[in-house]
Design an enzyme around this catalytic site. Structure first.
Site, PDB file in Angstrom:
ATOM      1  N   TRP A 134       2.652   1.431  -3.420  1.00 50.81           N
ATOM      2  CA  TRP A 134       1.535   2.058  -4.578  1.00 50.81           C
ATOM      3  C   TRP A 134       1.712   3.507  -4.553  1.00 50.81           C
ATOM      4  CZ3 TRP A 134      -2.786   5.162  -4.224  1.00 50.81           C
ATOM      5  CH2 TRP A 134      -3.640   5.179  -5.420  1.00 50.81           C
ATOM      6  N   HIS A 135       1.966   4.235  -3.426  1.00 44.20           N
ATOM      7  CA  HIS A 135       1.824   5.720  -3.316  1.00 44.20           C
ATOM      8  C   HIS A 135       3.021   6.142  -3.933  1.00 44.20           C
ATOM      9  CE1 HIS A 135      -1.231   5.025  -0.195  1.00 44.20           C
ATOM     10  NE2 HIS A 135      -1.618   6.112  -0.570  1.00 44.20           N
ATOM     11  N   GLY A 136       4.129   5.584  -4.159  1.00 47.14           N
ATOM     12  CA  GLY A 136       5.290   6.157  -4.849  1.00 47.14           C
ATOM     13  C   GLY A 136       6.612   5.343  -4.456  1.00 47.14           C
ATOM     14  N   CYS A 168       1.019  -1.092   0.022  1.00 52.44           N
ATOM     15  CA  CYS A 168      -0.274  -0.025  -0.054  1.00 52.44           C
ATOM     16  C   CYS A 168       0.804   1.001   0.000  1.00 52.44           C
ATOM     17  CB  CYS A 168      -1.006  -0.189   1.316  1.00 52.44           C
ATOM     18  SG  CYS A 168      -2.012   1.514   1.401  1.00 52.44           S
TER      19      CYS A 168
END
Lengths: 77, 493
Positions: free
Chosen positions: B337-339, B334
Protein backbone atom coordinates in the site's frame (compact mmCIF):
# COMPACT_ATOMS: atom_id res chain seq x y z
CA UNK A 1 -28.44 -9.65 29.32
CA UNK A 2 -25.56 -12.07 28.85
CA UNK A 3 -26.31 -15.71 29.63
CA UNK A 4 -24.17 -17.51 32.20
CA UNK A 5 -23.23 -20.14 29.60
CA UNK A 6 -21.86 -17.59 27.14
CA UNK A 7 -20.08 -15.74 29.92
CA UNK A 8 -18.41 -18.94 31.14
CA UNK A 9 -17.16 -19.83 27.63
CA UNK A 10 -15.71 -16.34 27.08
CA UNK A 11 -14.04 -16.07 30.49
CA UNK A 12 -12.56 -19.57 30.20
CA UNK A 13 -10.92 -18.68 26.89
CA UNK A 14 -9.48 -15.50 28.41
CA UNK A 15 -8.29 -17.28 31.58
CA UNK A 16 -10.32 -14.88 33.71
CA UNK A 17 -11.89 -15.96 36.98
CA UNK A 18 -14.53 -13.27 36.82
CA UNK A 19 -15.42 -10.17 34.81
CA UNK A 20 -18.62 -8.19 34.69
CA UNK A 21 -19.62 -8.83 31.05
CA UNK A 22 -22.54 -6.61 30.07
CA UNK A 23 -24.44 -6.36 26.78
CA UNK A 24 -22.63 -3.15 25.85
CA UNK A 25 -19.15 -4.42 26.84
CA UNK A 26 -16.71 -4.23 23.94
CA UNK A 27 -13.67 -6.47 23.46
CA UNK A 28 -10.94 -3.89 24.27
CA UNK A 29 -12.54 -3.40 27.71
CA UNK A 30 -11.92 -7.03 28.64
CA UNK A 31 -8.34 -8.04 29.63
CA UNK A 32 -6.78 -10.27 26.97
CA UNK A 33 -9.62 -9.96 24.43
CA UNK A 34 -7.69 -8.71 21.41
CA UNK A 35 -8.21 -9.27 17.70
CA UNK A 36 -5.94 -12.33 17.78
CA UNK A 37 -7.62 -13.99 20.76
CA UNK A 38 -11.05 -13.21 19.31
CA UNK A 39 -10.86 -16.21 16.99
CA UNK A 40 -10.45 -18.62 19.96
CA UNK A 41 -13.52 -17.17 21.65
CA UNK A 42 -15.59 -17.49 18.47
CA UNK A 43 -14.48 -21.10 17.95
CA UNK A 44 -15.23 -21.95 21.60
CA UNK A 45 -18.71 -20.38 21.34
CA UNK A 46 -19.43 -22.29 18.12
CA UNK A 47 -18.29 -25.53 19.75
CA UNK A 48 -20.17 -25.00 23.00
CA UNK A 49 -23.53 -24.22 21.37
CA UNK A 50 -23.06 -26.47 18.31
CA UNK A 51 -23.60 -23.59 15.88
CA UNK A 52 -21.74 -22.08 12.91
CA UNK A 53 -21.38 -18.36 12.23
CA UNK A 54 -20.98 -16.75 8.82
CA UNK A 55 -17.97 -14.43 8.35
CA UNK A 56 -20.30 -11.50 7.56
CA UNK A 57 -22.20 -12.08 10.82
CA UNK A 58 -18.94 -12.03 12.76
CA UNK A 59 -17.84 -8.81 11.06
CA UNK A 60 -21.04 -7.12 12.21
CA UNK A 61 -20.46 -7.82 15.92
CA UNK A 62 -19.86 -4.67 17.94
CA UNK A 63 -20.30 -5.78 21.55
CA UNK A 64 -20.95 -8.83 23.72
CA UNK A 65 -24.69 -8.16 23.48
CA UNK A 66 -24.50 -8.55 19.67
CA UNK A 67 -22.77 -11.92 20.14
CA UNK A 68 -25.49 -13.01 22.59
CA UNK A 69 -28.20 -12.00 20.09
CA UNK A 70 -26.43 -13.87 17.29
CA UNK A 71 -26.12 -17.03 19.41
CA UNK A 72 -29.81 -16.76 20.39
CA UNK A 73 -30.89 -16.33 16.77
CA UNK A 74 -28.88 -19.40 15.75
CA UNK A 75 -30.48 -21.42 18.54
CA UNK A 76 -33.91 -20.20 17.46
CA UNK A 77 -34.54 -18.41 20.78
CA UNK B 1 -0.81 39.46 -11.72
CA UNK B 2 1.07 36.75 -13.61
CA UNK B 3 3.02 36.03 -10.42
CA UNK B 4 -0.18 35.52 -8.41
CA UNK B 5 -1.59 33.21 -11.09
CA UNK B 6 1.65 31.20 -11.18
CA UNK B 7 1.50 30.94 -7.42
CA UNK B 8 -2.10 29.75 -7.33
CA UNK B 9 -2.13 27.37 -10.30
CA UNK B 10 -1.19 23.70 -10.23
CA UNK B 11 2.50 23.07 -9.75
CA UNK B 12 3.60 19.43 -9.37
CA UNK B 13 6.65 20.40 -7.36
CA UNK B 14 4.73 22.71 -5.05
CA UNK B 15 1.69 20.99 -3.52
CA UNK B 16 -0.40 22.97 -1.07
CA UNK B 17 0.93 21.37 2.11
CA UNK B 18 0.09 22.71 5.55
CA UNK B 19 3.58 23.88 6.44
CA UNK B 20 3.80 26.35 3.52
CA UNK B 21 3.11 30.06 3.88
CA UNK B 22 0.78 29.96 0.84
CA UNK B 23 -1.47 27.45 2.59
CA UNK B 24 -1.47 29.51 5.77
CA UNK B 25 -2.44 32.62 3.82
CA UNK B 26 -5.24 30.91 1.85
CA UNK B 27 -6.50 29.06 4.92
CA UNK B 28 -6.88 32.26 6.95
CA UNK B 29 -9.04 33.75 4.16
CA UNK B 30 -11.02 30.55 3.78
CA UNK B 31 -11.59 30.32 7.53
CA UNK B 32 -12.84 33.89 7.58
CA UNK B 33 -15.53 33.17 4.95
CA UNK B 34 -16.27 29.75 6.43
CA UNK B 35 -17.14 31.37 9.76
CA UNK B 36 -18.88 34.32 8.15
CA UNK B 37 -21.34 31.85 6.56
CA UNK B 38 -21.21 29.58 9.61
CA UNK B 39 -24.98 29.64 10.10
CA UNK B 40 -25.81 28.94 6.45
CA UNK B 41 -24.97 25.27 6.13
CA UNK B 42 -25.47 25.16 2.36
CA UNK B 43 -22.97 27.98 1.71
CA UNK B 44 -20.55 26.77 4.39
CA UNK B 45 -20.39 23.22 3.01
CA UNK B 46 -20.29 24.56 -0.55
CA UNK B 47 -17.24 26.64 0.38
CA UNK B 48 -15.64 23.59 1.98
CA UNK B 49 -16.16 21.50 -1.17
CA UNK B 50 -14.82 24.22 -3.49
CA UNK B 51 -11.77 24.92 -1.29
CA UNK B 52 -11.06 21.19 -0.94
CA UNK B 53 -11.22 20.70 -4.71
CA UNK B 54 -8.92 23.69 -5.25
CA UNK B 55 -6.57 22.28 -2.59
CA UNK B 56 -6.38 19.00 -4.50
CA UNK B 57 -6.13 20.71 -7.91
CA UNK B 58 -3.12 22.65 -6.62
CA UNK B 59 -1.39 19.33 -5.86
CA UNK B 60 -2.67 17.07 -8.63
CA UNK B 61 -3.79 19.36 -11.51
CA UNK B 62 -6.56 18.01 -13.69
CA UNK B 63 -6.08 14.59 -12.09
CA UNK B 64 -8.26 16.08 -9.35
CA UNK B 65 -11.02 14.66 -11.55
CA UNK B 66 -10.17 11.20 -10.16
CA UNK B 67 -11.31 12.40 -6.76
CA UNK B 68 -14.69 13.37 -8.21
CA UNK B 69 -14.94 10.01 -10.00
CA UNK B 70 -14.11 8.25 -6.73
CA UNK B 71 -16.90 10.12 -4.93
CA UNK B 72 -19.49 9.38 -7.66
CA UNK B 73 -18.56 5.68 -7.96
CA UNK B 74 -18.61 4.96 -4.24
CA UNK B 75 -21.71 7.01 -3.49
CA UNK B 76 -23.76 5.06 -6.04
CA UNK B 77 -22.29 1.64 -5.30
CA UNK B 78 -23.13 2.06 -1.62
CA UNK B 79 -26.67 3.08 -2.65
CA UNK B 80 -27.03 -0.03 -4.85
CA UNK B 81 -25.77 -2.25 -2.05
CA UNK B 82 -28.21 -0.81 0.47
CA UNK B 83 -31.16 -0.81 -1.94
CA UNK B 84 -31.27 -4.58 -2.45
CA UNK B 85 -32.11 -7.35 -0.01
CA UNK B 86 -30.65 -9.93 -2.37
CA UNK B 87 -27.38 -10.97 -0.82
CA UNK B 88 -25.81 -12.10 -4.11
CA UNK B 89 -26.48 -8.67 -5.65
CA UNK B 90 -24.99 -6.99 -2.60
CA UNK B 91 -21.84 -9.05 -3.05
CA UNK B 92 -21.65 -8.37 -6.79
CA UNK B 93 -21.93 -4.62 -6.22
CA UNK B 94 -19.33 -4.76 -3.47
CA UNK B 95 -16.95 -6.73 -5.69
CA UNK B 96 -17.43 -4.24 -8.55
CA UNK B 97 -16.78 -1.29 -6.23
CA UNK B 98 -13.60 -2.92 -4.93
CA UNK B 99 -12.40 -3.81 -8.45
CA UNK B 100 -13.01 -0.24 -9.66
CA UNK B 101 -11.35 1.44 -6.68
CA UNK B 102 -8.36 -0.89 -6.57
CA UNK B 103 -8.20 -0.85 -10.39
CA UNK B 104 -7.82 2.96 -10.44
CA UNK B 105 -5.34 2.88 -7.55
CA UNK B 106 -3.43 0.00 -9.12
CA UNK B 107 -3.16 1.67 -12.52
CA UNK B 108 -1.65 4.87 -11.17
CA UNK B 109 0.45 3.36 -8.42
CA UNK B 110 1.58 -0.09 -9.47
CA UNK B 111 1.59 -0.33 -13.29
CA UNK B 112 5.29 0.50 -13.62
CA UNK B 113 6.23 -1.91 -10.83
CA UNK B 114 4.35 -4.75 -12.51
CA UNK B 115 5.75 -3.89 -15.94
CA UNK B 116 9.23 -3.89 -14.39
CA UNK B 117 8.69 -7.37 -12.90
CA UNK B 118 7.58 -8.71 -16.29
CA UNK B 119 10.55 -7.04 -17.98
CA UNK B 120 12.94 -8.62 -15.49
CA UNK B 121 11.32 -12.03 -15.90
CA UNK B 122 11.60 -11.89 -19.67
CA UNK B 123 15.11 -10.31 -19.46
CA UNK B 124 13.96 -7.38 -21.61
CA UNK B 125 14.77 -3.70 -21.08
CA UNK B 126 12.46 -1.89 -18.69
CA UNK B 127 11.03 1.35 -20.06
CA UNK B 128 8.95 3.04 -17.36
CA UNK B 129 5.56 4.23 -18.61
CA UNK B 130 4.79 7.89 -18.12
CA UNK B 131 2.08 7.57 -15.47
CA UNK B 132 1.32 10.44 -13.14
CA UNK B 133 0.77 9.41 -9.51
CA UNK B 134 -2.01 11.59 -8.08
CA UNK B 135 -0.96 12.58 -4.57
CA UNK B 136 -3.03 11.07 -1.76
CA UNK B 137 -4.78 8.50 -4.00
CA UNK B 138 -4.10 5.63 -1.57
CA UNK B 139 -5.60 7.64 1.29
CA UNK B 140 -8.82 8.76 -0.34
CA UNK B 141 -9.37 5.41 -2.09
CA UNK B 142 -9.28 3.67 1.30
CA UNK B 143 -11.39 6.43 2.84
CA UNK B 144 -14.10 5.99 0.21
CA UNK B 145 -13.89 2.20 0.38
CA UNK B 146 -14.57 2.02 4.11
CA UNK B 147 -17.92 3.71 3.44
CA UNK B 148 -18.85 1.01 0.91
CA UNK B 149 -17.70 -1.78 3.24
CA UNK B 150 -19.61 -0.38 6.22
CA UNK B 151 -22.79 -0.04 4.18
CA UNK B 152 -22.33 -3.64 2.96
CA UNK B 153 -21.86 -4.85 6.54
CA UNK B 154 -24.93 -2.89 7.73
CA UNK B 155 -22.65 -0.95 10.06
CA UNK B 156 -24.15 2.29 8.77
CA UNK B 157 -26.96 3.66 6.62
CA UNK B 158 -25.79 5.19 3.32
CA UNK B 159 -26.18 8.94 3.10
CA UNK B 160 -28.80 10.28 0.70
CA UNK B 161 -26.89 13.49 0.21
CA UNK B 162 -24.23 13.50 -2.50
CA UNK B 163 -23.15 16.89 -1.15
CA UNK B 164 -22.43 15.39 2.28
CA UNK B 165 -20.56 12.48 0.74
CA UNK B 166 -18.43 14.93 -1.28
CA UNK B 167 -17.60 16.83 1.92
CA UNK B 168 -16.45 13.52 3.41
CA UNK B 169 -14.34 12.39 0.42
CA UNK B 170 -12.93 15.80 -0.59
CA UNK B 171 -12.33 17.09 2.98
CA UNK B 172 -8.92 18.72 2.47
CA UNK B 173 -7.38 18.32 5.96
CA UNK B 174 -7.18 14.53 5.66
CA UNK B 175 -7.11 14.24 1.86
CA UNK B 176 -3.39 13.88 1.17
CA UNK B 177 -2.03 11.96 4.16
CA UNK B 178 -4.96 10.87 6.30
CA UNK B 179 -6.10 10.05 8.91
CA UNK B 180 -8.26 7.63 6.90
CA UNK B 181 -11.41 8.60 8.75
CA UNK B 182 -14.54 6.48 8.95
CA UNK B 183 -17.63 7.73 7.13
CA UNK B 184 -19.72 6.44 10.06
CA UNK B 185 -17.93 8.92 12.37
CA UNK B 186 -17.55 11.79 9.92
CA UNK B 187 -20.92 12.05 8.14
CA UNK B 188 -23.00 12.69 11.31
CA UNK B 189 -20.70 15.64 12.09
CA UNK B 190 -21.79 17.38 8.87
CA UNK B 191 -25.32 17.66 10.25
CA UNK B 192 -24.17 19.51 13.37
CA UNK B 193 -24.13 23.28 13.66
CA UNK B 194 -20.72 24.93 13.51
CA UNK B 195 -19.67 25.34 17.11
CA UNK B 196 -16.21 25.53 18.61
CA UNK B 197 -15.73 25.47 22.36
CA UNK B 198 -12.81 27.29 23.98
CA UNK B 199 -11.28 23.88 24.64
CA UNK B 200 -11.58 22.86 20.97
CA UNK B 201 -9.97 26.10 19.85
CA UNK B 202 -7.07 25.65 22.27
CA UNK B 203 -6.65 22.01 21.26
CA UNK B 204 -6.68 22.90 17.55
CA UNK B 205 -4.08 25.66 18.01
CA UNK B 206 -1.86 23.39 20.10
CA UNK B 207 -2.07 20.61 17.51
CA UNK B 208 -1.03 23.00 14.73
CA UNK B 209 1.85 24.26 16.88
CA UNK B 210 2.95 20.69 17.69
CA UNK B 211 2.59 19.62 14.06
CA UNK B 212 4.60 22.55 12.69
CA UNK B 213 7.32 21.99 15.26
CA UNK B 214 7.52 18.26 14.58
CA UNK B 215 7.48 18.61 10.79
CA UNK B 216 9.55 21.71 10.06
CA UNK B 217 11.82 22.01 13.07
CA UNK B 218 12.53 18.38 13.97
CA UNK B 219 11.84 16.14 10.93
CA UNK B 220 13.01 18.38 8.08
CA UNK B 221 16.01 19.77 9.93
CA UNK B 222 17.50 16.52 11.21
CA UNK B 223 16.60 14.81 7.95
CA UNK B 224 18.34 17.31 5.72
CA UNK B 225 21.29 18.10 7.95
CA UNK B 226 22.07 14.72 9.44
CA UNK B 227 20.13 11.60 8.44
CA UNK B 228 20.36 12.09 4.65
CA UNK B 229 24.12 12.56 4.82
CA UNK B 230 24.75 9.34 6.72
CA UNK B 231 22.45 7.36 4.46
CA UNK B 232 24.23 8.77 1.38
CA UNK B 233 27.69 7.61 2.49
CA UNK B 234 27.49 5.36 5.60
CA UNK B 235 31.08 4.16 5.22
CA UNK B 236 32.41 7.68 5.77
CA UNK B 237 31.08 7.69 9.31
CA UNK B 238 31.60 5.68 12.46
CA UNK B 239 29.15 3.21 13.98
CA UNK B 240 28.01 5.85 16.48
CA UNK B 241 26.87 8.18 13.71
CA UNK B 242 25.27 5.33 11.78
CA UNK B 243 23.38 4.23 14.89
CA UNK B 244 22.30 7.81 15.61
CA UNK B 245 21.15 8.14 11.98
CA UNK B 246 18.97 5.04 12.44
CA UNK B 247 17.46 6.58 15.59
CA UNK B 248 17.27 9.93 13.78
CA UNK B 249 15.41 8.46 10.84
CA UNK B 250 12.89 6.77 13.16
CA UNK B 251 12.33 10.14 14.84
CA UNK B 252 12.25 11.94 11.48
CA UNK B 253 9.63 9.68 9.92
CA UNK B 254 7.51 9.83 13.09
CA UNK B 255 7.72 13.63 13.37
CA UNK B 256 7.14 14.06 9.64
CA UNK B 257 4.04 11.90 9.48
CA UNK B 258 2.53 12.57 12.90
CA UNK B 259 3.35 16.29 12.53
CA UNK B 260 1.32 16.42 9.34
CA UNK B 261 -1.47 14.45 11.03
CA UNK B 262 -1.48 16.80 14.04
CA UNK B 263 -1.90 19.75 11.70
CA UNK B 264 -4.66 17.92 9.78
CA UNK B 265 -6.57 17.17 12.99
CA UNK B 266 -6.05 20.74 14.23
CA UNK B 267 -7.20 22.33 10.94
CA UNK B 268 -10.24 20.02 10.85
CA UNK B 269 -11.08 21.04 14.40
CA UNK B 270 -11.04 24.71 13.35
CA UNK B 271 -13.66 23.75 10.76
CA UNK B 272 -15.78 22.02 13.40
CA UNK B 273 -14.83 18.40 12.56
CA UNK B 274 -13.21 15.87 14.89
CA UNK B 275 -10.93 13.44 13.05
CA UNK B 276 -9.69 10.18 14.50
CA UNK B 277 -6.33 9.94 16.24
CA UNK B 278 -3.58 8.49 14.08
CA UNK B 279 -0.64 8.17 16.49
CA UNK B 280 -0.28 7.33 20.16
CA UNK B 281 3.39 7.54 21.15
CA UNK B 282 4.36 4.57 18.91
CA UNK B 283 7.90 4.22 20.30
CA UNK B 284 6.46 3.42 23.72
CA UNK B 285 5.15 0.15 22.23
CA UNK B 286 6.14 -3.02 24.05
CA UNK B 287 5.66 -5.31 21.03
CA UNK B 288 5.28 -5.03 17.25
CA UNK B 289 1.54 -5.68 17.62
CA UNK B 290 1.39 -2.87 20.18
CA UNK B 291 3.31 -0.63 17.77
CA UNK B 292 0.58 -1.11 15.16
CA UNK B 293 -2.04 -0.07 17.71
CA UNK B 294 -0.11 3.21 18.08
CA UNK B 295 1.32 3.93 14.59
CA UNK B 296 -0.84 5.06 11.64
CA UNK B 297 -3.86 3.86 13.62
CA UNK B 298 -6.38 4.75 10.92
CA UNK B 299 -4.61 2.49 8.38
CA UNK B 300 -3.97 -0.38 10.79
CA UNK B 301 -7.60 -0.27 11.92
CA UNK B 302 -8.76 -0.21 8.29
CA UNK B 303 -6.60 -3.24 7.48
CA UNK B 304 -7.74 -4.99 10.65
CA UNK B 305 -11.45 -4.49 9.96
CA UNK B 306 -11.63 -5.00 6.20
CA UNK B 307 -8.74 -7.33 5.41
CA UNK B 308 -7.36 -9.18 8.43
CA UNK B 309 -10.68 -10.06 10.12
CA UNK B 310 -12.45 -11.42 6.99
CA UNK B 311 -9.42 -13.62 6.27
CA UNK B 312 -9.08 -14.64 9.93
CA UNK B 313 -12.76 -15.58 10.24
CA UNK B 314 -12.85 -17.55 7.00
CA UNK B 315 -9.81 -19.61 8.08
CA UNK B 316 -10.71 -19.82 11.77
CA UNK B 317 -10.69 -23.61 11.96
CA UNK B 318 -6.90 -23.41 11.47
CA UNK B 319 -6.82 -21.67 14.89
CA UNK B 320 -3.46 -19.99 15.57
CA UNK B 321 -2.36 -20.55 11.96
CA UNK B 322 -5.36 -18.57 10.76
CA UNK B 323 -3.94 -15.61 12.68
CA UNK B 324 -0.42 -16.23 11.41
CA UNK B 325 -1.44 -16.50 7.73
CA UNK B 326 -3.89 -13.57 7.90
CA UNK B 327 -1.30 -11.42 9.70
CA UNK B 328 1.40 -12.12 7.17
CA UNK B 329 -0.81 -11.46 4.14
CA UNK B 330 -2.24 -8.29 5.73
CA UNK B 331 1.20 -6.84 6.38
CA UNK B 332 2.57 -7.71 2.95
CA UNK B 333 -0.40 -5.78 1.54
CA UNK B 334 0.22 -3.03 4.10
CA UNK B 335 3.76 -2.70 2.76
CA UNK B 336 2.53 -2.72 -0.85
CA UNK B 337 0.00 0.00 0.00
CA UNK B 338 2.92 2.32 0.74
CA UNK B 339 4.28 2.01 -2.80
CA UNK B 340 5.08 -0.26 -5.72
CA UNK B 341 8.62 -1.23 -4.77
CA UNK B 342 10.26 -4.31 -3.29
CA UNK B 343 11.55 -2.51 -0.22
CA UNK B 344 7.99 -1.67 0.87
CA UNK B 345 6.85 -5.25 0.31
CA UNK B 346 9.83 -6.59 2.27
CA UNK B 347 9.18 -4.05 5.03
CA UNK B 348 5.56 -5.22 5.30
CA UNK B 349 6.57 -8.88 5.16
CA UNK B 350 9.13 -8.27 7.90
CA UNK B 351 6.47 -6.79 10.17
CA UNK B 352 4.12 -9.68 9.36
CA UNK B 353 6.92 -12.14 10.13
CA UNK B 354 7.85 -10.45 13.44
CA UNK B 355 4.22 -10.40 14.56
CA UNK B 356 3.69 -14.02 13.53
CA UNK B 357 6.77 -15.12 15.47
CA UNK B 358 5.58 -13.07 18.45
CA UNK B 359 2.26 -14.88 18.29
CA UNK B 360 3.79 -18.34 18.01
CA UNK B 361 6.15 -17.85 20.98
CA UNK B 362 3.57 -16.02 23.11
CA UNK B 363 2.83 -18.94 25.46
CA UNK B 364 6.43 -20.03 26.18
CA UNK B 365 7.34 -16.34 26.58
CA UNK B 366 4.61 -15.84 29.20
CA UNK B 367 5.72 -18.98 31.05
CA UNK B 368 9.30 -17.73 31.12
CA UNK B 369 8.23 -14.32 32.47
CA UNK B 370 6.22 -16.01 35.23
CA UNK B 371 9.16 -18.27 36.07
CA UNK B 372 11.47 -15.25 36.34
CA UNK B 373 8.76 -13.38 38.28
CA UNK B 374 8.98 -10.38 35.96
CA UNK B 375 5.50 -10.79 34.44
CA UNK B 376 3.66 -7.46 34.15
CA UNK B 377 6.46 -5.45 35.75
CA UNK B 378 7.81 -2.02 34.79
CA UNK B 379 11.22 -3.63 34.37
CA UNK B 380 9.90 -6.04 31.73
CA UNK B 381 7.92 -3.33 29.91
CA UNK B 382 11.04 -1.13 29.78
CA UNK B 383 13.10 -3.87 28.10
CA UNK B 384 10.27 -4.83 25.79
CA UNK B 385 9.97 -1.19 24.70
CA UNK B 386 13.72 -0.94 24.03
CA UNK B 387 13.77 -4.15 21.97
CA UNK B 388 10.62 -3.15 20.07
CA UNK B 389 12.02 0.32 19.31
CA UNK B 390 15.22 -1.16 17.86
CA UNK B 391 13.30 -3.66 15.73
CA UNK B 392 11.08 -0.86 14.43
CA UNK B 393 13.98 1.52 13.80
CA UNK B 394 15.90 -1.22 11.95
CA UNK B 395 12.86 -2.08 9.84
CA UNK B 396 12.53 1.59 8.84
CA UNK B 397 15.91 1.25 7.10
CA UNK B 398 14.22 -0.88 4.44
CA UNK B 399 11.52 1.77 4.27
CA UNK B 400 14.11 4.50 3.74
CA UNK B 401 16.20 2.87 1.02
CA UNK B 402 15.91 0.11 -1.55
CA UNK B 403 19.69 -0.15 -1.77
CA UNK B 404 20.48 -3.06 0.51
CA UNK B 405 24.21 -2.37 0.30
CA UNK B 406 23.60 0.84 2.31
CA UNK B 407 21.83 -1.13 5.05
CA UNK B 408 24.65 -3.69 5.09
CA UNK B 409 27.26 -0.91 5.31
CA UNK B 410 25.40 0.80 8.16
CA UNK B 411 25.27 -2.38 10.22
CA UNK B 412 28.88 -3.22 9.43
CA UNK B 413 29.94 0.23 10.71
CA UNK B 414 27.84 -0.23 13.87
CA UNK B 415 29.27 -3.67 14.64
CA UNK B 416 32.89 -3.27 13.49
CA UNK B 417 33.67 0.48 13.57
CA UNK B 418 31.66 1.84 16.48
CA UNK B 419 34.03 4.35 18.18
CA UNK B 420 31.88 5.24 21.20
CA UNK B 421 33.99 8.35 21.96
CA UNK B 422 32.64 10.02 18.81
CA UNK B 423 29.31 10.45 20.61
CA UNK B 424 30.73 13.33 22.70
CA UNK B 425 32.12 14.97 19.57
CA UNK B 426 28.74 14.62 17.93
CA UNK B 427 27.00 16.33 20.85
CA UNK B 428 29.63 19.07 20.97
CA UNK B 429 29.99 19.81 17.26
CA UNK B 430 26.39 19.39 16.21
CA UNK B 431 24.50 20.84 19.16
CA UNK B 432 21.34 21.65 17.17
CA UNK B 433 20.98 18.14 15.76
CA UNK B 434 21.82 16.61 19.13
CA UNK B 435 19.44 18.99 20.92
CA UNK B 436 16.58 18.40 18.47
CA UNK B 437 16.95 14.63 18.65
CA UNK B 438 17.05 14.72 22.46
CA UNK B 439 14.08 17.09 22.58
CA UNK B 440 12.14 15.05 20.00
CA UNK B 441 12.55 11.80 21.92
CA UNK B 442 11.99 13.52 25.30
CA UNK B 443 8.67 14.97 24.08
CA UNK B 444 7.68 11.60 22.66
CA UNK B 445 8.43 9.74 25.90
CA UNK B 446 6.86 12.44 28.06
CA UNK B 447 4.48 10.93 30.65
CA UNK B 448 0.82 11.17 29.60
CA UNK B 449 -0.07 13.06 32.80
CA UNK B 450 2.46 15.78 32.02
CA UNK B 451 1.25 15.98 28.42
CA UNK B 452 -2.36 16.38 29.56
CA UNK B 453 -1.27 19.01 32.08
CA UNK B 454 0.42 21.06 29.32
CA UNK B 455 -2.71 20.76 27.14
CA UNK B 456 -4.86 21.95 30.02
CA UNK B 457 -2.65 24.94 30.76
CA UNK B 458 -2.46 25.91 27.08
CA UNK B 459 -6.23 25.75 26.55
CA UNK B 460 -6.74 27.92 29.63
CA UNK B 461 -4.74 30.76 28.00
CA UNK B 462 -6.73 33.61 26.42
CA UNK B 463 -7.00 33.34 22.61
CA UNK B 464 -4.51 36.15 21.93
CA UNK B 465 -1.86 34.42 24.04
CA UNK B 466 -2.44 31.18 22.10
CA UNK B 467 -2.25 33.08 18.81
CA UNK B 468 0.99 34.75 19.93
CA UNK B 469 2.56 31.36 20.73
CA UNK B 470 1.43 30.12 17.30
CA UNK B 471 3.05 33.13 15.61
CA UNK B 472 6.29 32.53 17.56
CA UNK B 473 6.34 28.87 16.48
CA UNK B 474 5.69 29.86 12.85
CA UNK B 475 8.60 32.30 13.11
CA UNK B 476 10.87 29.61 14.62
CA UNK B 477 9.79 27.18 11.88
CA UNK B 478 10.62 29.79 9.24
CA UNK B 479 14.10 30.25 10.76
CA UNK B 480 14.75 26.52 10.66
CA UNK B 481 13.49 26.31 7.11
CA UNK B 482 15.96 28.91 5.90
CA UNK B 483 18.83 27.89 8.17
CA UNK B 484 22.14 27.15 6.50
CA UNK B 485 23.12 23.54 6.39
CA UNK B 486 25.58 22.81 9.19
CA UNK B 487 28.77 21.50 7.67
CA UNK B 488 29.88 18.06 8.80
CA UNK B 489 33.51 18.81 9.62
CA UNK B 490 34.37 16.20 12.19
CA UNK B 491 32.56 13.37 10.46
CA UNK B 492 35.32 13.01 7.89
CA UNK B 493 37.56 10.12 8.83
Amino acid sequence: MISQELKTVILKQLNLDDFDLQGETIAPQVPGWDSLNHINIILAVEQKFGIKFKSRELLQLKCVGDLQKLVDSKLGK
Amino acid sequence: MQYVWDLLKYNPSDPLIFSTSLFLFLFVFFLLFYNLFGRNKMVRLGLLIVFSLYFYYKSAGYYAGILVVSAIVNFFFAKFIASTENFTWKRIHLALAVILNIGILGYFKYTNFIVQIFAEMSSSRFEPLSIFLPIGISFYTFKSLNYVFDVYLDNMEPTNSFRDFCVYVFFFPNLLMGPIDRAADFLPQIQKELFLSKEDLGKATLLIIAGLFKKVVVADYIGLNFVDRIFDYPLRYTGVENLLAIYGYALQIYCDFSGYTDMAIGIALFLGFKLMDNFNAPFKATSIADFWRRWHISLSKWLLDYLFKPMQFSMRTLRIWANVIALFITFVICGFWHGGAWNFIIWGALHGFMMSVGLLIQKPKQSLYKLLRINDTKFLRFFQAIITFHLIAASFLIFRTNDFQIIKDMFSQIFYFFHAAVFLQFAEKLPIIFGLMTLGFALHFMPVKLENGIKKIFTSFPWFAQALILVVVIWIAAQFKSADITPFIYFQF
